[in-house]
Write a protein that holds these residues in place. Structure first.
Motif, PDB file in Angstrom:
ATOM      1  N   ILE A 170       0.905  -1.187  -0.182  1.00  0.00           N
ATOM      2  CA  ILE A 170      -0.011  -0.076   0.009  1.00  0.00           C
ATOM      3  C   ILE A 170       0.712   1.193  -0.079  1.00  0.00           C
ATOM      4  N   GLY A 171       1.035   1.962  -0.977  1.00  0.00           N
ATOM      5  CA  GLY A 171       1.790   3.031  -1.336  1.00  0.00           C
ATOM      6  C   GLY A 171       2.875   2.831  -2.225  1.00  0.00           C
ATOM      7  N   GLY A 172       2.883   3.751  -3.299  1.00  0.00           N
ATOM      8  CA  GLY A 172       3.778   3.764  -4.645  1.00  0.00           C
ATOM      9  C   GLY A 172       5.172   4.517  -4.521  1.00  0.00           C
ATOM     10  N   ALA A 197       9.142  -9.211  -6.068  1.00  0.00           N
ATOM     11  CA  ALA A 197       8.635  -9.447  -7.443  1.00  0.00           C
ATOM     12  C   ALA A 197      10.026 -10.285  -7.731  1.00  0.00           C
ATOM     13  N   ARG A 198      11.188  -9.806  -7.599  1.00  0.00           N
ATOM     14  CA  ARG A 198      12.232 -10.241  -7.802  1.00  0.00           C
ATOM     15  C   ARG A 198      12.361 -11.770  -7.205  1.00  0.00           C
ATOM     16  N   ALA A 199      11.890 -12.093  -5.722  1.00  0.00           N
ATOM     17  CA  ALA A 199      11.920 -13.324  -5.496  1.00  0.00           C
ATOM     18  C   ALA A 199      10.822 -14.312  -6.099  1.00  0.00           C
ATOM     19  N   GLY A 200      10.128 -13.754  -7.043  1.00  0.00           N
ATOM     20  CA  GLY A 200       9.256 -14.845  -7.768  1.00  0.00           C
ATOM     21  C   GLY A 200       7.720 -14.679  -6.874  1.00  0.00           C
ATOM     22  N   GLN A 201       7.407 -13.640  -6.184  1.00  0.00           N
ATOM     23  CA  GLN A 201       6.201 -13.246  -5.697  1.00  0.00           C
ATOM     24  C   GLN A 201       5.368 -12.789  -6.802  1.00  0.00           C
ATOM     25  N   LYS A 202       3.862 -12.978  -6.374  1.00  0.00           N
ATOM     26  CA  LYS A 202       3.059 -12.396  -7.229  1.00  0.00           C
ATOM     27  C   LYS A 202       2.749 -10.914  -6.380  1.00  0.00           C
ATOM     28  N   ALA A 203       3.318  -9.604  -6.915  1.00  0.00           N
ATOM     29  CA  ALA A 203       3.156  -8.558  -5.959  1.00  0.00           C
ATOM     30  C   ALA A 203       2.418  -7.511  -6.635  1.00  0.00           C
ATOM     31  N   ALA A 204       1.825  -6.868  -5.762  1.00  0.00           N
ATOM     32  CA  ALA A 204       0.739  -5.641  -6.308  1.00  0.00           C
ATOM     33  C   ALA A 204       1.217  -4.188  -5.452  1.00  0.00           C
ATOM     34  N   ILE A 205       1.369  -3.375  -6.142  1.00  0.00           N
ATOM     35  CA  ILE A 205       1.305  -2.153  -5.371  1.00  0.00           C
ATOM     36  C   ILE A 205       0.121  -1.262  -5.691  1.00  0.00           C
ATOM     37  N   VAL A 206      -0.666  -0.790  -4.422  1.00  0.00           N
ATOM     38  CA  VAL A 206      -1.493   0.366  -4.694  1.00  0.00           C
ATOM     39  C   VAL A 206      -1.141   1.743  -4.565  1.00  0.00           C
ATOM     40  N   SER A 207      -1.288   2.432  -5.539  1.00  0.00           N
ATOM     41  CA  SER A 207      -0.563   3.717  -5.500  1.00  0.00           C
ATOM     42  C   SER A 207      -1.546   4.965  -5.799  1.00  0.00           C
ATOM     43  N   ALA A 208      -1.535   6.065  -4.774  1.00  0.00           N
ATOM     44  CA  ALA A 208      -2.637   6.779  -4.913  1.00  0.00           C
ATOM     45  C   ALA A 208      -2.074   7.811  -5.892  1.00  0.00           C
ATOM     46  N   GLY A 209      -0.951   8.078  -6.121  1.00  0.00           N
ATOM     47  CA  GLY A 209      -0.422   8.938  -7.230  1.00  0.00           C
ATOM     48  C   GLY A 209       0.893   9.651  -6.758  1.00  0.00           C
ATOM     49  N   GLN A 210       1.053  11.093  -6.987  1.00  0.00           N
ATOM     50  CA  GLN A 210       2.558  11.478  -6.691  1.00  0.00           C
ATOM     51  C   GLN A 210       2.609  11.153  -5.237  1.00  0.00           C
TER      52      GLN A 210
END
Length: 413
Positions: free
Chosen positions: A8-10, A22-35
């Motif tokens: 949570i946070g980009g 992600a480099r370790a092979g995980q399925k990862a997601a980033i939720v980014s509000a913007g700037q």
């Protein structure tokens, strides 16, 4: 939507932890509000620049024992801190960001107002100096872009001349920027960088050469290279003397370049980047966070085994202050805030303000708590954490990077 890890946070902390997952092979997601705060970045990463009233140059990590036991650096520990931060240059290089510096000794960076401040890593195209030595130039040309108001050559000249450098000031213009000049609100660094490519860079180099005769170097505002350093290198090749850059007021070109470069690396490694969205709540099962809900996805949750929250401090709305209380708005995490509103600040504007050390309380693995109970699969990183004053210490980037890597390594083993 199911993931191994949801961040949570980009900003810088979220991107670095996401890259490592992600480099370790995980399925990862980033939720980014913007700037993020990266859009205000100077082009230098700080590690530790001041402890108590002492400016730190040599061996910054040797000063850790003077910090509070609850400081993130002390929580991580010197040995592990060295190991984690030692990985940062290779991550930056992989993202296409060239930076120079050492954990053993700070160098000095030139600020937009002409001061020299301690820093750990600085992008190769920005002005920095080895501490304890004379500046490498006798005479420099401070070259602005005509009618650009967010660059202050007179301040730079004042700071450099105090250190024995003779300065001349000039402004140059090229027709490619005339479209922006029709409105002063459009003459911003990030806007100009979109026009300063290819032939426009060659035209700019030719104009800079005309005012750079007889000097040892040229210093310009950072208005090139928002997507890569290719325009910077092209300009340098076209100018007869070395060209260096100084960051400008936000949004900063190096900050945007850093964020875009790290985001692109995360995506190349298989990460899922969800821009323009905000996590609004989480669903817990006892002391585990099971899923989060975002504004854009509505009733469709993001499920994960682990979560990282890197939403920043007050500036990034990771912490909220109202008339009665300070709180963490996503999960209601426990904070180190004490007293009422009048105790959050000192009346002396220039004093160290208590609220600057407020943040989320965690254990030694950076797991935060809620109502006194540690959340087993949630990690907090970066400016959201309690126990340090990044502005006074000059430690913000080091804490952001080290805590992100610490949390990611706990998740991926």
């Amino acid at each position: 939507m199911r993931f191994d890890t949801v961040i949570i946070g980009g900003g810088l902390s979220g991107l670095i932890s996401g890259i490592e997952c992600a480099r370790a092979g995980q399925k990862a997601a980033i939720v980014s509000a913007g700037q993020s705060a990266l859009h205000f970045w100077s082009g230098s990463f700080e590690l530790l620049g001041q402890v108590e009233e002492e400016t730190v140059i040599d061996r910054p990590l040797s000063f850790l024992d003077k910090l509070s036991e609850k400081h993130p650096y002390r929580v991580i520990g010197e040995k592990r801190l060295r190991s984690l931060l030692g990985r940062v240059p290779s991550i930056l290089t992989e993202a296409g960001l060239k930076a120079t510096g050492s954990l053993e000794r700070n160098h000095l960076r030139l600020t937009p107002l002409g001061f020299l401040k301690p820093a750990w890593l600085t992008l190769d195209d920005y002005v920095s100096f080895e501490a304890g030595k004379d500046l490498p130039w006798k005479k420099v040309a401070l070259v602005n872009i005509y009618s650009y108001i967010d660059f202050y050559p007179r301040f730079l000249a004042y700071g450099l001349e105090k250190r024995g450098v003779e300065c001349s000031i000039a402004a140059v213009n090229i027709p490619e920027l005339d479209t922006l000049r029709k409105s002063t609100t459009e003459m911003r660094a990030t806007n100009m960088s979109r026009f300063l490519t290819d032939a426009a860079v060659d035209h700019l180099a030719a104009e800079v050469n005309k005012v750079a005769r007889g000097v040892d170097a040229v210093i310009m505002p950072a208005v090139l290279g928002i997507f890569s350093d290719a325009p910077v290198e092209r300009l340098r090749k076209g100018v007869d003397v070395p060209v260096w850059f100084v960051p400008t007021t936000p949004a900063s070109v190096p900050g945007v370049r850093c964020q875009l470069s790290l985001r692109d690396l995360f995506i190349r490694l298989g990460g899922e980047f969800l821009p323009g969205d905000t996590v609004r709540k989480g669903e817990f099962d006892k002391n585990r966070l099971r899923k989060v809900y975002t504004v854009n996805l509505g009733d469709m949750p993001l499920d994960a085994d682990n979560f990282i929250i890197s939403t920043g401090s007050f500036f990034g709305h990771g912490l909220i202050a109202d008339i009665e209380k300070i709180y963490e708005p996503v999960f209601g995490l426990d904070l180190n805030v004490s007293g009422g509103r009048t105790e959050w600040y000192e009346k002396d504007f220039y004093a160290s303000q208590p609220y600057m050390t407020y943040g989320v309380i965690t254990d030694n693995e950076l797991k935060p708590s809620r109502k006194g109970e540690t959340i087993e699969n949630l990690y907090a990183t970066g400016a959201l954490l309690a126990g340090f004053n990044a502005l006074k210490e000059g430690s913000g980037a080091g804490i952001t990077l080290s805590t992100a890597l610490h949390a990611a390594s706990r998740i991926v083993g």
